[in-house]
Design a protein around this motif. Structure first.
Motif, PDB file in Angstrom:
ATOM      1  N   GLY A  47       0.824  -1.199   0.000  1.00  0.00           N
ATOM      2  CA  GLY A  47       0.000   0.000   0.000  1.00  0.00           C
ATOM      3  C   GLY A  47       0.863   1.257   0.000  1.00  0.00           C
ATOM      4  N   ARG A  48       1.945   1.246   0.769  1.00  0.00           N
ATOM      5  CA  ARG A  48       2.852   2.400   0.792  1.00  0.00           C
ATOM      6  C   ARG A  48       3.554   2.585  -0.552  1.00  0.00           C
ATOM      7  NH1 ARG A  48       3.575   1.100   6.380  1.00  0.00           N
ATOM      8  NH2 ARG A  48       5.189  -0.441   5.917  1.00  0.00           N
ATOM      9  N   ALA A  49       3.722   1.468  -1.271  1.00  0.00           N
ATOM     10  CA  ALA A  49       4.346   1.543  -2.597  1.00  0.00           C
ATOM     11  C   ALA A  49       3.361   1.980  -3.670  1.00  0.00           C
ATOM     12  CB  ALA A  49       4.947   0.189  -2.968  1.00  0.00           C
ATOM     13  N   GLY A  50       2.108   2.204  -3.272  1.00  0.00           N
ATOM     14  CA  GLY A  50       1.116   2.723  -4.204  1.00  0.00           C
ATOM     15  C   GLY A  50       0.195   1.693  -4.810  1.00  0.00           C
ATOM     16  N   HIS A  51       0.329   0.425  -4.399  1.00  0.00           N
ATOM     17  CA  HIS A  51      -0.508  -0.626  -4.972  1.00  0.00           C
ATOM     18  C   HIS A  51      -1.805  -0.798  -4.170  1.00  0.00           C
ATOM     19  CE1 HIS A  51       2.742  -1.674  -7.612  1.00  0.00           C
ATOM     20  NE2 HIS A  51       3.553  -1.938  -6.609  1.00  0.00           N
ATOM     21  N   HIS A  52      -2.797  -1.327  -4.844  1.00  0.00           N
ATOM     22  CA  HIS A  52      -4.062  -1.665  -4.184  1.00  0.00           C
ATOM     23  C   HIS A  52      -4.082  -3.166  -3.943  1.00  0.00           C
ATOM     24  CE1 HIS A  52      -8.256  -1.804  -3.096  1.00  0.00           C
ATOM     25  NE2 HIS A  52      -8.498  -2.667  -4.065  1.00  0.00           N
ATOM     26  N   VAL A  53      -4.257  -3.565  -2.693  1.00  0.00           N
ATOM     27  CA  VAL A  53      -4.153  -4.978  -2.318  1.00  0.00           C
ATOM     28  C   VAL A  53      -5.516  -5.526  -1.897  1.00  0.00           C
ATOM     29  CG1 VAL A  53      -3.029  -6.658  -0.797  1.00  0.00           C
ATOM     30  CG2 VAL A  53      -1.779  -4.622  -1.555  1.00  0.00           C
ATOM     31  N   VAL A  54      -5.886  -6.655  -2.492  1.00  0.00           N
ATOM     32  CA  VAL A  54      -7.073  -7.413  -2.085  1.00  0.00           C
ATOM     33  C   VAL A  54      -6.570  -8.694  -1.440  1.00  0.00           C
ATOM     34  CG1 VAL A  54      -9.176  -8.557  -2.846  1.00  0.00           C
ATOM     35  CG2 VAL A  54      -8.420  -6.456  -3.984  1.00  0.00           C
ATOM     36  N   ARG A  55      -7.105  -9.030  -0.269  1.00  0.00           N
ATOM     37  CA  ARG A  55      -6.575 -10.166   0.488  1.00  0.00           C
ATOM     38  C   ARG A  55      -7.495 -11.374   0.452  1.00  0.00           C
ATOM     39  NH1 ARG A  55      -4.693  -7.169   6.125  1.00  0.00           N
ATOM     40  NH2 ARG A  55      -4.463  -5.063   5.262  1.00  0.00           N
ATOM     41  N   ALA A  56      -6.850 -12.556   0.486  1.00  0.00           N
ATOM     42  CA  ALA A  56      -7.572 -13.818   0.605  1.00  0.00           C
ATOM     43  C   ALA A  56      -6.746 -14.734   1.513  1.00  0.00           C
ATOM     44  CB  ALA A  56      -7.781 -14.469  -0.755  1.00  0.00           C
ATOM     45  N   SER A  57      -7.431 -15.466   2.388  1.00  0.00           N
ATOM     46  CA  SER A  57      -6.731 -16.347   3.324  1.00  0.00           C
ATOM     47  C   SER A  57      -6.734 -17.800   2.886  1.00  0.00           C
ATOM     48  CB  SER A  57      -7.355 -16.235   4.731  1.00  0.00           C
ATOM     49  OG  SER A  57      -7.249 -14.916   5.222  1.00  0.00           O
ATOM     50  N   ASP A  58      -7.458 -18.104   1.812  1.00  0.00           N
ATOM     51  CA  ASP A  58      -7.492 -19.484   1.317  1.00  0.00           C
ATOM     52  C   ASP A  58      -7.807 -19.476  -0.173  1.00  0.00           C
ATOM     53  OD1 ASP A  58     -10.461 -19.461   0.969  1.00  0.00           O
ATOM     54  OD2 ASP A  58     -10.455 -19.394   3.167  1.00  0.00           O
ATOM     55  N   ALA A  59      -7.675 -20.649  -0.777  1.00  0.00           N
ATOM     56  CA  ALA A  59      -7.837 -20.764  -2.218  1.00  0.00           C
ATOM     57  C   ALA A  59      -9.260 -20.458  -2.674  1.00  0.00           C
ATOM     58  CB  ALA A  59      -7.431 -22.167  -2.671  1.00  0.00           C
ATOM     59  N   GLU A  60     -10.254 -20.909  -1.933  1.00  0.00           N
ATOM     60  CA  GLU A  60     -11.647 -20.688  -2.340  1.00  0.00           C
ATOM     61  C   GLU A  60     -11.978 -19.203  -2.388  1.00  0.00           C
ATOM     62  OE1 GLU A  60     -13.773 -22.831  -3.568  1.00  0.00           O
ATOM     63  OE2 GLU A  60     -12.192 -24.329  -3.410  1.00  0.00           O
ATOM     64  N   THR A  61     -11.501 -18.465  -1.390  1.00  0.00           N
ATOM     65  CA  THR A  61     -11.734 -17.014  -1.386  1.00  0.00           C
ATOM     66  C   THR A  61     -11.024 -16.362  -2.570  1.00  0.00           C
ATOM     67  OG1 THR A  61     -11.883 -17.028   1.033  1.00  0.00           O
ATOM     68  CG2 THR A  61     -11.511 -14.900  -0.037  1.00  0.00           C
ATOM     69  N   ALA A  62      -9.810 -16.818  -2.851  1.00  0.00           N
ATOM     70  CA  ALA A  62      -9.060 -16.270  -3.973  1.00  0.00           C
ATOM     71  C   ALA A  62      -9.781 -16.520  -5.294  1.00  0.00           C
ATOM     72  CB  ALA A  62      -7.661 -16.878  -4.014  1.00  0.00           C
ATOM     73  N   LEU A  63     -10.295 -17.721  -5.474  1.00  0.00           N
ATOM     74  CA  LEU A  63     -11.015 -18.049  -6.711  1.00  0.00           C
ATOM     75  C   LEU A  63     -12.265 -17.188  -6.858  1.00  0.00           C
ATOM     76  CD1 LEU A  63     -10.684 -21.946  -6.631  1.00  0.00           C
ATOM     77  CD2 LEU A  63      -9.691 -20.405  -8.336  1.00  0.00           C
ATOM     78  N   ARG A  64     -12.950 -16.934  -5.749  1.00  0.00           N
ATOM     79  CA  ARG A  64     -14.147 -16.101  -5.790  1.00  0.00           C
ATOM     80  C   ARG A  64     -13.796 -14.666  -6.166  1.00  0.00           C
ATOM     81  NH1 ARG A  64     -15.805 -17.381  -1.245  1.00  0.00           N
ATOM     82  NH2 ARG A  64     -15.189 -15.580   0.013  1.00  0.00           N
ATOM     83  N   ILE A  65     -12.703 -14.153  -5.628  1.00  0.00           N
ATOM     84  CA  ILE A  65     -12.278 -12.789  -5.944  1.00  0.00           C
ATOM     85  C   ILE A  65     -11.918 -12.669  -7.418  1.00  0.00           C
ATOM     86  CG2 ILE A  65     -10.425 -11.096  -5.571  1.00  0.00           C
ATOM     87  CD1 ILE A  65     -10.376 -12.040  -2.626  1.00  0.00           C
ATOM     88  N   VAL A  66     -11.196 -13.653  -7.934  1.00  0.00           N
ATOM     89  CA  VAL A  66     -10.767 -13.618  -9.329  1.00  0.00           C
ATOM     90  C   VAL A  66     -11.947 -13.771 -10.276  1.00  0.00           C
ATOM     91  CG1 VAL A  66      -9.422 -14.864 -11.072  1.00  0.00           C
ATOM     92  CG2 VAL A  66      -8.410 -14.368  -8.841  1.00  0.00           C
ATOM     93  N   ARG A  67     -12.979 -14.495  -9.847  1.00  0.00           N
ATOM     94  CA  ARG A  67     -14.178 -14.614 -10.683  1.00  0.00           C
ATOM     95  C   ARG A  67     -14.853 -13.259 -10.862  1.00  0.00           C
ATOM     96  NH1 ARG A  67     -15.015 -19.812  -8.263  1.00  0.00           N
ATOM     97  NH2 ARG A  67     -16.200 -18.867  -6.545  1.00  0.00           N
ATOM     98  N   ASP A  68     -14.764 -12.415  -9.842  1.00  0.00           N
ATOM     99  CA  ASP A  68     -15.399 -11.095  -9.911  1.00  0.00           C
ATOM    100  C   ASP A  68     -14.582 -10.104 -10.728  1.00  0.00           C
ATOM    101  OD1 ASP A  68     -17.507 -11.962  -8.373  1.00  0.00           O
ATOM    102  OD2 ASP A  68     -16.637 -11.284  -6.483  1.00  0.00           O
ATOM    103  N   ALA A  69     -13.260 -10.135 -10.590  1.00  0.00           N
ATOM    104  CA  ALA A  69     -12.393  -9.196 -11.310  1.00  0.00           C
ATOM    105  C   ALA A  69     -10.970  -9.719 -11.330  1.00  0.00           C
ATOM    106  CB  ALA A  69     -12.429  -7.819 -10.653  1.00  0.00           C
TER     107      ALA A  69
END
Length: 236
Positions: A23-45
């Protein structure tokens, strides 16, 4: 340029440390704690880059990386593996799975930011602030300026992103669907013909300097940015 980064990490302290530094480097970070959450996030965008821990609850990071690389929609997303497994065979396995880089814990935040910048420059140059020049046309993402010699050109935000993507991927043919995904985002639902409208606007903006000829229509396939026509004409 700020990148949208998906961080898949199950240890809260490490997740917080990485997210804070990115975040300090200027990036926007979306977090996931497991694979299922990550797959759901990637399905959206689709993110610009994925940081993926090897050891995750349920599906491992290696299996998740295989899933991403097996699907056409996600196979080209830059991916960096984060892991405490530092043996050579582990690194080889991670890279053979399709990771673009492999970072062993513990690592410094500065190293991580530098590695991300290097991978983005190599795999997703449209997500960096590096100036790009093709056929005498120069685009600077940091200042949002476009110039041809001494002449400055003005573009709307969508045409700027469209030109930036085409200039960082010259000589390649991109379908309307691919341009929508890369420039508008695959979570935005607009008609493919919208691309044609913005291509026309882009050509009109480039016409005063003759650089509208860089944008080529490939019948039945899509659009391409190429300086070859310019070179051929200059040689005549």
């Amino acid at each position: 340029m700020a990148a949208n980064i998906l961080l898949v990490e199950d240890e809260p302290a490490i997740q917080e440390l990485i997210a804070a530094n990115l975040g300090r480097a200027g990036h926007h970070v979306v977090r996931a704690s497991d694979a299922e959450t990550a797959l759901r996030i990637v399905r959206d965008a689709l993110p610009d880059l994925i940081l993926l821990d090897w050891m995750l609850p349920g599906m491992s990071g290696i299996e998740l990386a295989k899933r991403f690389r097996a699907e056409e929609r996600t196979r080209d997303i830059p991916l960096i593996m984060l892991t405490a497994r530092g043996e050579e065979q582990d690194k080889v396995q991670g890279l053979e799975t399709g990771a673009d880089d492999y970072i062993t814990k513990p690592f410094s935040p500065r190293e991580l930011v530098a590695r991300i910048k290097a991978v983005l420059r190599r795999r997703a140059p449209q997500a960096t602030e590096d100036p790009v020049e093709v056929g005498g046309l120069r685009l600077d993402p940091a200042t949002h300026r476009i110039s041809a010699g001494e002449q400055s050109l003005s573009l709307g935000p969508t045409e700027f992103r469209l030109l930036h993507f085409l200039m960082t991927h010259p000589e390649r043919v991109h379908s309307r669907a691919q341009l929508l995904d890369q420039v508008w985002g695959d979570h935005v639902f607009v008609e493919e013909r919208t691309v044609d409208v913005h291509i026309r606007r882009l050509r009109c903006a480039l016409e005063p300097t003759g650089h509208d000829r860089l944008i080529q229509t490939v019948r039945g396939s899509g659009y391409r940015l190429s300086a070859q026509t310019e070179v051929a004409q200059a040689m005549r």
